[in-house]
Design a protein around this motif. Structure first.
Motif, short mmCIF file in Angstrom:
data_model
loop_
_atom_site.label_atom_id
_atom_site.label_comp_id
_atom_site.label_asym_id
_atom_site.label_seq_id
_atom_site.Cartn_x
_atom_site.Cartn_y
_atom_site.Cartn_z
N HIS A 118 0.82 -1.21 0.00
CA HIS A 118 0.00 0.00 0.00
C HIS A 118 0.86 1.26 0.00
CE1 HIS A 118 -3.39 2.63 0.90
NE2 HIS A 118 -2.68 3.15 1.88
N PHE A 119 2.02 1.20 0.64
CA PHE A 119 2.87 2.38 0.84
C PHE A 119 3.75 2.71 -0.36
CE2 PHE A 119 7.15 3.88 2.21
CZ PHE A 119 6.79 5.17 2.63
N VAL A 120 4.32 1.71 -1.01
CA VAL A 120 5.39 1.97 -1.97
C VAL A 120 4.88 2.47 -3.33
CG1 VAL A 120 6.97 0.30 -0.94
CG2 VAL A 120 5.44 -0.44 -2.79
N THR A 121 5.75 3.22 -3.98
CA THR A 121 5.62 3.59 -5.38
C THR A 121 6.97 3.30 -6.02
OG1 THR A 121 6.45 5.86 -5.22
CG2 THR A 121 4.11 5.51 -4.67
N TYR A 180 9.04 -9.02 -5.04
CA TYR A 180 8.12 -8.03 -5.63
C TYR A 180 8.76 -7.31 -6.80
CZ TYR A 180 5.31 -8.74 -1.42
OH TYR A 180 4.55 -9.30 -0.43
N TYR A 181 7.90 -6.72 -7.64
CA TYR A 181 8.37 -5.92 -8.78
C TYR A 181 7.26 -4.93 -9.15
CZ TYR A 181 5.31 -8.89 -11.65
OH TYR A 181 4.23 -9.54 -12.16
N PHE A 182 7.61 -3.96 -9.99
CA PHE A 182 6.62 -2.98 -10.46
C PHE A 182 6.26 -3.27 -11.91
CE2 PHE A 182 8.46 -0.65 -6.89
CZ PHE A 182 7.32 -0.13 -6.29
N GLU A 183 4.98 -3.15 -12.19
CA GLU A 183 4.48 -3.26 -13.56
C GLU A 183 3.48 -2.14 -13.80
OE1 GLU A 183 3.60 -7.17 -15.66
OE2 GLU A 183 1.57 -6.44 -15.22
N ASP A 184 3.79 -1.29 -14.76
CA ASP A 184 2.95 -0.11 -15.03
C ASP A 184 2.74 0.73 -13.77
OD1 ASP A 184 2.66 -0.90 -17.70
OD2 ASP A 184 0.95 -2.20 -17.20
N GLY A 185 3.81 0.82 -12.97
CA GLY A 185 3.77 1.65 -11.78
C GLY A 185 3.11 1.03 -10.56
N ARG A 186 2.66 -0.21 -10.67
CA ARG A 186 1.98 -0.87 -9.56
C ARG A 186 2.82 -2.02 -9.04
NH1 ARG A 186 -4.20 -2.15 -10.74
NH2 ARG A 186 -4.06 -2.46 -8.48
N ILE A 187 2.84 -2.15 -7.71
CA ILE A 187 3.61 -3.22 -7.07
C ILE A 187 2.91 -4.55 -7.24
CG2 ILE A 187 2.54 -2.82 -4.82
CD1 ILE A 187 6.21 -3.72 -5.26
N LYS A 188 3.67 -5.59 -7.56
CA LYS A 188 3.10 -6.93 -7.71
C LYS A 188 4.02 -7.96 -7.08
CE LYS A 188 0.28 -6.26 -11.81
NZ LYS A 188 -0.16 -6.90 -13.08
N GLU A 189 3.41 -9.02 -6.58
CA GLU A 189 4.19 -10.14 -6.06
C GLU A 189 4.56 -11.08 -7.21
OE1 GLU A 189 3.73 -14.24 -3.48
OE2 GLU A 189 2.25 -12.65 -3.14
N LEU A 190 5.82 -11.50 -7.22
CA LEU A 190 6.27 -12.45 -8.25
C LEU A 190 5.63 -13.82 -8.02
CD1 LEU A 190 8.27 -12.70 -10.66
CD2 LEU A 190 9.89 -13.65 -9.01
N SER A 216 18.75 4.58 -3.23
CA SER A 216 18.26 4.05 -4.50
C SER A 216 16.74 3.91 -4.45
CB SER A 216 18.88 2.68 -4.79
OG SER A 216 20.27 2.78 -4.93
N LYS A 217 16.10 4.10 -5.60
CA LYS A 217 14.66 3.91 -5.69
C LYS A 217 14.35 2.43 -5.94
CE LYS A 217 13.90 8.53 -7.60
NZ LYS A 217 13.41 9.30 -8.77
N GLU A 274 15.60 3.34 1.58
CA GLU A 274 15.68 3.92 2.92
C GLU A 274 14.32 4.35 3.43
OE1 GLU A 274 18.72 6.92 5.04
OE2 GLU A 274 17.47 7.90 3.54
N GLU A 275 13.52 4.98 2.58
CA GLU A 275 12.17 5.39 2.99
C GLU A 275 11.33 4.19 3.40
OE1 GLU A 275 11.71 9.39 0.18
OE2 GLU A 275 11.04 7.43 -0.56
N LEU A 276 11.45 3.11 2.65
CA LEU A 276 10.71 1.90 3.00
C LEU A 276 11.21 1.33 4.33
CD1 LEU A 276 8.63 -0.25 2.34
CD2 LEU A 276 10.33 -1.38 0.88
N TYR A 277 12.51 1.37 4.53
CA TYR A 277 13.12 0.91 5.78
C TYR A 277 12.53 1.65 6.98
CZ TYR A 277 16.68 0.74 9.49
OH TYR A 277 17.32 0.63 10.69
N TYR A 278 12.55 2.98 6.93
CA TYR A 278 12.06 3.76 8.06
C TYR A 278 10.56 3.58 8.26
CZ TYR A 278 16.41 6.29 8.99
OH TYR A 278 17.69 6.62 9.34
#
Length: 228
Positions: free
Chosen positions: A136-139, A218-228, A189-190, A145-149
């Motif tokens: 829900h949080f990530v883009t 996980y990975y991004f597809e068309d800007g959306r996070i997805k589980e492999l 890194s992003k 680092e942002e995800l870590y915190y």
């Protein structure tokens, strides 16, 4: 060979383990069973220090240790127990990386939703919630680092602690172990700078003997996070 295929080897091995783990088995037997199954399913090796399955049970589930120092204990599974399995299959230099915490009651693995041990049930449920919150949080522009915190604050606010010996919550999926970058403090890194990354919080309640782990890629597809 695609990453999804190798990850499926790990997922299918966990499902196999759920049906074949029982009280009285040693952790060494469980490790051998999981590694043998991954090879049967197509893995040709194990990318993390040649260890296909990290296996811990009971009060060992809070242990966080590098693969260079890991040694499978001769502990035996009890009638009512908890076990974490972390798998690292490889095929043609393509990695899988997948971990689950399993609950054993009356000698067999049970669905965590129906477990009678509330502490264990809540711990496994918390792991699922952390993965949902991460998604829900990530883009694509979120930094490691942002995800870590953010996720460490979620863990703390939920009454849990991060057990990882390096304090991180996951890493990139690459070709060489030493090329990994981590969900850690200082990593600017992003997430979208890498093709794939893991999220694998290893948590416990302060003072508890038991730990919980859940790892997906996980990975991004068309800007959306997805589980492999």
């Amino acid at each position: 060979m695609e990453y999804k295929e190798v990850q499926k080897i790990a997922k299918d091995t966990i499902e196999y383990a759920k049906k074949n783990i029982y009280a009285g088995m040693s952790l060494i037997e469980i490790r051998e069973m999981c590694e043998r199954k991954m090879l049967e399913l197509g893995a040709d090796s194990f990318w993390y220090w040649d260890i296909g399955a990290f296996v811990f049970a009971g009060d060992e589930t809070t242990i966080s240790v590098s693969g260079t120092k890991y040694k499978t204990s001769d502990r035996v599974i009890l009638e009512n127990d908890i076990i974490t399995i972390d798998l690292s299959p490889q095929m043609e230099n393509i990695w899988g990386d997948y971990a689950r915490t399993l609950i054993i009651e009356n000698g067999i693995v049970v669905d965590d939703e129906f477990a009678s041990n509330e502490e264990w049930k809540n711990g496994v449920h918390m792991e699922k919630q952390l993965h949902k919150e991460m998604m829900h949080f990530v883009t694509p522009n979120t930094t490691f680092e942002e995800l870590y915190y953010y996720m460490n604050k979620v863990i703390e606010d939920s009454g849990y602690i991060n057990l990882d010996f390096m304090g991180n919550l996951g890493h990139s999926i690459v070709k060489q172990k030493n090329d990994r970058i981590y969900i850690e403090k200082g990593n600017k890194s992003k997430l979208d700078d890498v093709a794939l990354f893991t999220f694998e919080p290893h948590i416990s309640i302060s003072g508890s003997k038991y730990g919980y782990k859940r790892e997906n890629i996980y990975y991004f597809e068309d800007g959306r996070i997805k589980e492999l």
